[in-house]
Write an enzyme that holds these catalytic residues in place. Structure first.
Site, mmCIF file in Angstrom:
data_model
loop_
_atom_site.group_PDB
_atom_site.id
_atom_site.type_symbol
_atom_site.label_atom_id
_atom_site.label_comp_id
_atom_site.label_asym_id
_atom_site.label_seq_id
_atom_site.Cartn_x
_atom_site.Cartn_y
_atom_site.Cartn_z
ATOM 1 N N SER A 9 0.842 -1.197 0.000
ATOM 2 C CA SER A 9 0.000 0.000 0.000
ATOM 3 C C SER A 9 0.875 1.244 0.000
ATOM 4 C CB SER A 9 -0.913 0.012 1.217
ATOM 5 O OG SER A 9 -1.467 1.306 1.343
ATOM 6 N N HIS A 34 -0.698 -1.196 -4.414
ATOM 7 C CA HIS A 34 -2.054 -0.884 -3.948
ATOM 8 C C HIS A 34 -2.171 0.630 -3.761
ATOM 9 C CE1 HIS A 34 -5.788 -1.952 -1.734
ATOM 10 N NE2 HIS A 34 -5.464 -0.991 -0.891
ATOM 11 N N ASP A 36 -4.418 3.671 -2.535
ATOM 12 C CA ASP A 36 -5.544 4.011 -1.665
ATOM 13 C C ASP A 36 -6.052 5.418 -1.957
ATOM 14 O OD1 ASP A 36 -5.948 1.719 0.134
ATOM 15 O OD2 ASP A 36 -3.859 2.103 0.685
ATOM 16 N N MET A 38 -8.747 8.222 -1.220
ATOM 17 C CA MET A 38 -9.685 8.610 -0.153
ATOM 18 C C MET A 38 -10.200 10.025 -0.396
ATOM 19 S SD MET A 38 -7.700 7.175 3.190
ATOM 20 C CE MET A 38 -6.855 5.584 3.179
ATOM 21 N N HIS A 67 -7.797 1.062 -4.946
ATOM 22 C CA HIS A 67 -8.823 0.886 -3.909
ATOM 23 C C HIS A 67 -9.512 2.235 -3.693
ATOM 24 C CE1 HIS A 67 -9.576 -0.134 0.647
ATOM 25 N NE2 HIS A 67 -10.694 -0.066 -0.045
ATOM 26 N N MET A 69 -11.850 4.535 -1.947
ATOM 27 C CA MET A 69 -12.624 4.782 -0.726
ATOM 28 C C MET A 69 -13.287 6.144 -0.912
ATOM 29 S SD MET A 69 -9.774 3.247 1.830
ATOM 30 C CE MET A 69 -8.557 3.381 0.537
ATOM 31 N N MET A 138 -11.934 -5.934 4.004
ATOM 32 C CA MET A 138 -11.232 -4.975 4.869
ATOM 33 C C MET A 138 -11.091 -5.581 6.261
ATOM 34 S SD MET A 138 -10.342 -2.340 3.116
ATOM 35 C CE MET A 138 -9.602 -1.548 4.543
ATOM 36 N N ASP A 176 -6.931 -6.431 3.412
ATOM 37 C CA ASP A 176 -6.317 -5.102 3.560
ATOM 38 C C ASP A 176 -6.561 -4.548 4.957
ATOM 39 O OD1 ASP A 176 -5.298 -2.549 3.117
ATOM 40 O OD2 ASP A 176 -6.910 -1.918 1.767
HETATM 41 C C1 DX5 Z 1 -6.731 1.568 4.916
HETATM 42 C C2 DX5 Z 1 -6.151 1.308 3.541
HETATM 43 C C3 DX5 Z 1 -5.059 0.324 3.579
HETATM 44 C C4 DX5 Z 1 -3.877 0.775 4.421
HETATM 45 C C5 DX5 Z 1 -3.216 -0.437 4.958
HETATM 46 O O1 DX5 Z 1 -7.770 2.454 4.808
HETATM 47 O O2 DX5 Z 1 -7.160 0.803 2.676
HETATM 48 O O3 DX5 Z 1 -4.652 -0.067 2.284
HETATM 49 O O4 DX5 Z 1 -2.938 1.532 3.702
HETATM 50 O O5 DX5 Z 1 -2.200 -0.054 5.840
HETATM 51 P P1 DX5 Z 1 -1.636 -1.056 6.928
HETATM 52 O O6 DX5 Z 1 -1.057 -2.244 6.199
HETATM 53 O O7 DX5 Z 1 -0.604 -0.234 7.614
HETATM 54 O O8 DX5 Z 1 -2.783 -1.447 7.809
HETATM 55 ZN ZN ZN Z 2 -6.482 -0.151 0.776
#
Ligand code: DX5
Ligand code: ZN
Length: 220
Positions: A9, A34, A36, A38, A67, A69, A138, A176
């Site tokens: 990630s 990956h 993320d 947001m 991903h 969000m 998740m 994840d």
């Molecule tokens: C959380 C993200 C994850 C996050 C995981 O909202 O979707 O991808 O970066 O981080 P770790 O591995 O540190 O939990």
């Molecule tokens: Zn993620």
């Protein structure tokens, strides 16, 4: 233990040196990254969007595991695809027209995936399983890296793996949140195929050695 994919990630990488980070992942033998995304609405944090992904696409051949969000992701699917996302994962909780979003991702030529928050039941995605390349379970509440794995999610992975077997389907199961070498073996045994790791990966360079630690944990 079956083979698995580690999808680091990027959230836990050094954002001031993204091109170097992507190059270092490739050099370490990783094939996925990956991403993320947001929006400050679906989750209480803001990261990056299509322009940054398009910039990274120019410097990297990694598989962009995206991903989303974000609320109502259907508004931005074409933009993420044009930016270079290979896989696009939308949250079941973020749209009332999940089937339409999944069909749109496939139509755009990306791999469709659906993510479920820890409290969301598998039934939210049950009828769509034949259309999916991947389901993301998740194992923390999304929004931040570095949170602790929520233990009951292991049963959810097992249940999804059983459903996949019963139905004769082949979608991947991604996990994840709070993934570490310590829980890797249990996650793989439960049926996971793709492990996302942020803090437990980027916090421990060099990356090739860290990947080896995950691989060693998988067989132990
Ligand atoms: C959380 C993200 C994850 C996050 C995981 O909202 O979707 O991808 O970066 O981080 P770790 O591995 O540190 O939990
Ligand atoms: Zn993620």
């Amino acid at each position: 233990t079956p083979p698995f994919i580690l999808s680091p990630s990027l959230l836990s990488s050094d954002f001031a040196r993204l091109a170097d980070e992507l190059a270092a992942l490739e050099a370490a033998g990783l094939s996925w990254v990956h991403l993320d995304v947001m929006d400050g609405q679906f989750v209480p944090n803001i990261t990056f969007g299509p322009p940054l992904i398009a910039a990274m696409r120019k410097t990297s051949r990694l598989y962009f595991d995206t991903h989303l969000m974000i609320e109502r992701p259907e508004r931005y699917l074409a933009e993420f695809r044009a930016a270079g996302s290979d896989l696009i994962c939308v949250h079941a909780e973020a749209t009332v027209h999940l089937e339409r979003a999944v069909a749109e991702i496939a139509r755009l030529g990306a791999a469709p995936a659906v993510a479920l928050n820890p409290a969301t039941p598998l039934s939210a995605v049950e009828w769509l399983l034949p259309q999916l390349d991947m389901v993301l379970i998740m194992t923390v509440n999304p929004g931040f890296g570095g949170q602790s794995f929520i233990p009951f999610c292991l049963d959810k992975i097992r249940a999804l793996s059983a459903l996949r077997r019963e139905r004769g389907l082949s979608f991947r199961i991604q996990v994840d949140g709070g993934v570490t070498p310590d829980n890797t073996a249990a996650l793989l045994a439960a049926g996971a195929d793709v492990l996302v790791s942020g803090s437990a990966f980027f916090g421990h360079p060099p990356y090739k050695e860290r990947l080896d630690v995950f691989h060693a944990a998988a067989v132990s």
